[in-house]
Design an enzyme around this catalytic site. Structure first.
Site, PDB file in Angstrom:
ATOM      1  CD  GLU A 124       5.122   0.935   0.882  1.00 58.26           C
ATOM      2  OE1 GLU A 124       5.259  -0.243   1.238  1.00 58.26           O
ATOM      3  OE2 GLU A 124       4.020   1.402   0.532  1.00 58.26           O
ATOM      4  CD  GLU A 134       4.872  -0.494   5.530  1.00 62.88           C
ATOM      5  OE1 GLU A 134       4.114  -1.162   4.789  1.00 62.88           O
ATOM      6  OE2 GLU A 134       4.871   0.746   5.551  1.00 62.88           O
TER       7      GLU A 134
END
Length: 609
Positions: A182, A257
């Site tokens: 991320e 995710e």
């Protein structure tokens, strides 16, 4: 003799076949619309499960549950601060044996998605970074700063030695490897990303690499040649449009995710999401041929002192609970929930023709231990040994201490009153005068000051400071030093001449306990021995206690805190023994407590103000 020769040849042939099967290389590749495994389209149905959050002895049981829900893949981070706890000292043993975790997944018929980025977030202490990085001069994490890159490269090379041979293109079961984590939510330096890729390749990760980010940040992290994946988005049309826009109009499409629930932090309500809100979304994603990794499939427990914390300038410091139940399909103890069953029903609809899921194993047995007497104890203040002395207070990092507690001591001239202020306290302090508690300060509540009235004479001022977890997300990653990080002021004057005592509690077995110690108003360690004729999962009920840590047979079970929402600590059957068991409690606020009980069920949703 001839018959024995045939038998020997058969055994040798079978062994050769088995060895060849273990080393057989698969071809895992990308098409314009899907993943391709050995020439056939392949949909990844993955669930996240972190090896340090599950007792090693229970890994296989959790993997069997994954297969029973319909997963074909397990996702896991690799945690730098576990594997290099001190600079240059690596540990891949015991519950840190990620190689065995991956091997076991293969034995259970599961592929693995590996996430060895030095930064993991994961509600994990310092986002996975080892504390000692903060002692490296001018080091800046997630940057091109030279010292950071050196430490990063040394670490990823060690990880590569362990895990690169287990990639699918080398005969293993690791399908993909994630670069960084991320990063688009943190920065947008494509040169830094390219260095990441280079490090991974040099470490031996020569298979399929990918990046993943929330939809709004994904462009910051996209690097040409790496598969972009999205987090937190489950609308098939939006997923495909986003990925195609970054990937020259091509797929495949991977939701790296997918969040069927959320995590908890101390003092806030327990997070739950009904399965019905997500089963339809899972159905639509799989119907569209999109691969998915649910975060979490099984959260488990963040044991020891490894929880992280959130912090923003607009919100208080939020240390996370030890329970990482996450309202996941598999609960903290590894049992199927209603969410598990609903997701299984969805996945079953999308299985290849003729494929049938294994039966769901029955729930694990549980028990309640009615009473555990804590018959010996010691004051934590009596454990202090040789101090480190300094004019001003030193941080955990100054003391080369990673986690646990530091005891600060100095003397004051009594006979006056004033405000005691701990500048930049991190994170929780118990203030004592002449050995007795007079107050606590809590960073969550922006508390750093306490009014004191000192009796006459020389007064011993003790301040016990607990590291409640370093920030694991956002721009404050390098503002993570612990302890009293600035100075102490009393009645307008700076307090000097400090003694610091390290209390990391890494090896609780060395503590010497006494049969009877009067508690007084001071933090204590208490020990009990209890006998069991059978073992089963149980949950230690800490709802009548104050704040502290529990060890079972040498295993740190995590923190408890009466403010909730978590009021129990999971005690896995794998760490209990038939016969005598030892339990130790470090209690800060209610040292008069003498007895423990356990329950057959957890309490994760009781907030007390």
């Amino acid at each position: 003799m001839r018959f024995k020769g045939y038998i020997l040849l058969a055994i040798l042939f079978f062994s050769f076949q088995q060895s060849f099967a273990q080393q057989a290389k698969h071809i895992f590749a990308l098409s314009d619309s899907s993943f391709v495994l050995d020439g056939k389209p392949f949909v990844i149905i993955s669930g996240e499960m972190h090896y340090p959050r599950v007792p090693r002895e229970a890994w296989r049981q959790r993997m069997k549950m994954a297969k029973a829900m319909g997963l074909n893949t397990i996702g896991t981070y690799v945690f730098w601060n576990l594997h290099e706890p001190q600079k240059g000292k690596f540990d891949f043993t015991g519950n840190n044996d990620v190689v065995e975790f991956v091997k076991m997944a293969k034995e259970e018929g599961l592929w693995v998605i590996l996430r060895p980025s030095p930064y993991v977030c994961a509600e994990w202490e310092f986002g996975g970074y080892p504390y000692w990085l903060q002692n490296e001069k001018d080091l800046i994490v997630r940057s091109k700063e030279s010292q950071y890159l050196k430490e990063y490269q040394d670490y990823i090379k060690e990880v590569g030695k362990q895990l690169a041979p287990m990639q699918v293109n080398h005969g293993g079961n690791i399908l993909m490897v994630q670069v960084e984590n991320e990063y688009g939510s943190y920065g947008s330096d494509k040169e830094y990303l390219a260095i990441n890729e280079k490090f991974f390749r040099e470490a031996g990760f020569d298979g399929l690499l990918y990046t993943c980010d929330p939809a709004g940040d994904i462009a910051n992290d996209h690097l040409a040649g790496l598969l972009p994946a999205v987090n937190g988005l489950d609308d098939p049309g939006k997923v495909k449009k986003l990925i195609k826009g970054l990937n020259d109009g091509k797929g495949p499409f991977f939701i790296a995710e997918w969040y069927p629930a959320w995590f908890d932090w101390w003092g806030a309500p327990h997070h739950t999401v009904p399965a019905a809100e997500y089963s339809g979304k899972l159905d639509s994603v799989l119907a569209a041929g999109i691969s998915i990794n649910m975060y979490m499939f099984h959260g488990g427990t963040t044991r020891g002192f490894m929880n992280g914390a959130n912090y923003k300038t607009t919100s208080p410091y939020e240390p996370q609970t030890s329970s990482y139940d996450y309202d996941a399909p598999l609960d903290e103890a590894g049992n199927a929930t209603s969410k598990f069953m609903e997701f299984r029903n969805v996945i079953q609809k999308h299985l290849p023709a003729g494929e049938v899921l294994p039966d769901v194993p029955t729930a694990k047995p549980v028990m309640a231990i009615p009473s555990i007497s804590l018959s010996s104890s010691v004051k934590i203040g009596d454990l202090l040994t040789a101090p480190v002395k300094n004019i001003s207070p030193l941080t955990f990092e100054d003391l080369k201490q990673d986690y646990g507690f530091v005891w600060y001591r100095t003397t004051l001239t009594g006979g006056k009153a004033g405000m005691l202020k701990l500048k930049d306290l991190r994170d929780y302090a118990m203030v004592m005068l002449n050995g007795k508690r007079v107050g606590t300060l809590d960073r969550r509540l922006n508390q750093d000051s306490l009014m004191l009235t000192l009796p006459k004479g020389k007064i011993t001022l003790d301040i016990l400071v607990e590291n409640l977890g370093r920030i694991n997300f956002g721009k404050f990653l390098l503002q993570n030093k612990k302890g009293i990080t600035e100075k102490v002021v009393f009645a307008g004057n700076e307090v000097k001449n400090w003694e610091m005592y390290s209390l990391p509690f890494t090896d609780i077995s060395k503590v010497q306990f006494k049969p009877v110690v009067q508690p007084g108003n001071t933090p204590m360690l208490k020990k009990g021995i209890f006998k069991l004729g059978q073992v089963a999962d149980t949950y230690l009920d800490m709802s009548s206690w104050g704040k502290g840590v529990v060890w079972l047979n040498g295993h740190n079970l995590g923190r408890y805190w009466g403010i909730g929402p978590q009021q129990t600590l999971y005690m896995p059957a794998e760490w209990l023994k038939i016969g005598n068991n030892e339990i130790i409690v470090a209690e800060l606020l209610q040292p008069e407590q003498q007895e423990l009980h356990s329950l057959e069920h957890p309490i994760l949703d009781a907030v007390k103000k």
